[in-house]
Write an enzyme that holds these catalytic residues in place. Structure first.
Site, PDB file in Angstrom:
ATOM      1  N   GLY A  29       0.818  -1.210   0.000  1.00 31.71           N
ATOM      2  CA  GLY A  29       0.000   0.000   0.000  1.00 31.71           C
ATOM      3  C   GLY A  29       0.853   1.262   0.000  1.00 31.71           C
ATOM      4  O   GLY A  29       1.940   1.292   0.564  1.00 31.71           O
ATOM      5  N   ASP A  31       0.457   4.023   1.560  1.00 32.95           N
ATOM      6  CA  ASP A  31       0.684   4.593   2.887  1.00 32.95           C
ATOM      7  C   ASP A  31       1.874   3.921   3.575  1.00 32.95           C
ATOM      8  O   ASP A  31       2.734   4.595   4.162  1.00 32.95           O
ATOM      9  CB  ASP A  31      -0.570   4.533   3.757  1.00 32.95           C
ATOM     10  CG  ASP A  31      -1.202   3.160   3.843  1.00 32.95           C
ATOM     11  OD1 ASP A  31      -0.944   2.303   2.970  1.00 32.95           O
ATOM     12  OD2 ASP A  31      -1.969   2.930   4.794  1.00 32.95           O
ATOM     13  N   ARG A  32       1.955   2.604   3.486  1.00 28.99           N
ATOM     14  CA  ARG A  32       3.110   1.890   4.072  1.00 28.99           C
ATOM     15  C   ARG A  32       4.397   2.275   3.364  1.00 28.99           C
ATOM     16  O   ARG A  32       5.434   2.476   3.995  1.00 28.99           O
ATOM     17  CB  ARG A  32       2.917   0.376   3.984  1.00 28.99           C
ATOM     18  CG  ARG A  32       2.002  -0.183   5.034  1.00 28.99           C
ATOM     19  CD  ARG A  32       1.896  -1.692   4.951  1.00 28.99           C
ATOM     20  NE  ARG A  32       3.111  -2.357   5.419  1.00 28.99           N
ATOM     21  CZ  ARG A  32       3.352  -3.655   5.248  1.00 28.99           C
ATOM     22  NH1 ARG A  32       2.479  -4.408   4.613  1.00 28.99           N
ATOM     23  NH2 ARG A  32       4.458  -4.191   5.693  1.00 28.99           N
ATOM     24  N   ASP A  51       3.024   1.274  12.109  1.00 36.94           N
ATOM     25  CA  ASP A  51       1.896   2.152  11.812  1.00 36.94           C
ATOM     26  C   ASP A  51       0.670   1.549  12.482  1.00 36.94           C
ATOM     27  O   ASP A  51       0.130   0.537  12.039  1.00 36.94           O
ATOM     28  CB  ASP A  51       1.704   2.260  10.299  1.00 36.94           C
ATOM     29  CG  ASP A  51       0.691   3.329   9.923  1.00 36.94           C
ATOM     30  OD1 ASP A  51      -0.116   3.744  10.769  1.00 36.94           O
ATOM     31  OD2 ASP A  51       0.704   3.736   8.743  1.00 36.94           O
ATOM     32  N   THR A  54      -6.030   0.908  11.896  1.00 34.73           N
ATOM     33  CA  THR A  54      -6.982  -0.202  11.812  1.00 34.73           C
ATOM     34  C   THR A  54      -6.228  -1.518  11.892  1.00 34.73           C
ATOM     35  O   THR A  54      -6.625  -2.446  12.575  1.00 34.73           O
ATOM     36  CB  THR A  54      -7.786  -0.128  10.501  1.00 34.73           C
ATOM     37  OG1 THR A  54      -8.446   1.140  10.449  1.00 34.73           O
ATOM     38  CG2 THR A  54      -8.802  -1.245  10.423  1.00 34.73           C
ATOM     39  N   THR A 108     -14.292  -5.858  33.276  1.00 36.41           N
ATOM     40  CA  THR A 108     -14.134  -6.518  31.978  1.00 36.41           C
ATOM     41  C   THR A 108     -13.647  -5.568  30.887  1.00 36.41           C
ATOM     42  O   THR A 108     -12.697  -5.876  30.161  1.00 36.41           O
ATOM     43  CB  THR A 108     -15.460  -7.178  31.553  1.00 36.41           C
ATOM     44  OG1 THR A 108     -15.819  -8.136  32.542  1.00 36.41           O
ATOM     45  CG2 THR A 108     -15.340  -7.851  30.205  1.00 36.41           C
TER      46      THR A 108
END
Length: 185
Positions: A29, A31-32, A51, A54, A108
């Protein structure tokens, strides 16, 4: 990274192939590629770019500025949603604003947040140790929306080593600006 807006003219779009990173696979990608190239460009040394969005993408770049592989994990919000959706009795959570104060929370929701965040930090720290074992002067760069949240945990885990950790919240945007400094281009 989401889709490219339709209104952006083709000649203004940056593609992975536009990034001057050696041995760049076509599937990586943009962005990477941008983040990895810019971290290496600024360091002048091998880098591991974490990074944290998501997905947590871990991208290595060699001393010569070549893509050297990586790892991918589900990011914090994705893990928290998966726990809520896939496990009976666990709530669906949004990413917490802060790490729970206790290492071993009894509630939790806080236990889920602590486990996910500490797990991601541990994965980053271990990947950094492995990268340094292969390239001793490797530096860890942390970026992405969850980077600031994970940075103190990663630093805590790497405190005894000599590994340099560089926070870079705007790494990809800085790379884009450096690659295309002329807005009319």
């Amino acid at each position: 990274m989401g889709p490219v807006p339709a209104w952006l003219p083709l000649e203004r779009r940056v593609l992975s192939g536009d990034v001057p990173l050696g041995d760049l696979p076509a599937w990586l990608g943009v962005d990477r590629a941008l983040g990895a190239w810019w971290a290496w460009h600024q360091s002048g040394a091998p880098v591991l770019v974490a990074d944290a969005g998501t997905a947590l993408s871990l991208t290595r770049v060699s001393a010569e500025g070549c893509f050297a592989g990586g790892q991918l994990l589900a990011g914090a919000a994705l893990q928290l949603r998966a726990l809520g959706a896939g496990t009976a009795g666990l709530p669906g959570l949004e990413l917490p604003v802060a790490l729970p104060q206790q290492r071993w929370p009894s509630a939790t929701a806080e236990a889920m947040a602590a486990g996910v965040l500490r797990g991601l930090a541990a994965a980053m720290a271990q990947a950094a140790r492995e990268a340094v074992a292969e390239a001793p002067c490797c530096r860890l760069w942390i970026t992405g929306g969850d980077g600031e949240l994970l940075l103190p945990l990663v630093r805590e885990l790497l405190a005894e080593g000599d590994l340099q950790v560089q926070p870079a919240p705007a790494l990809v945007l800085e790379a884009l600006a450096a690659l295309r400094p002329d807005p009319g281009r």
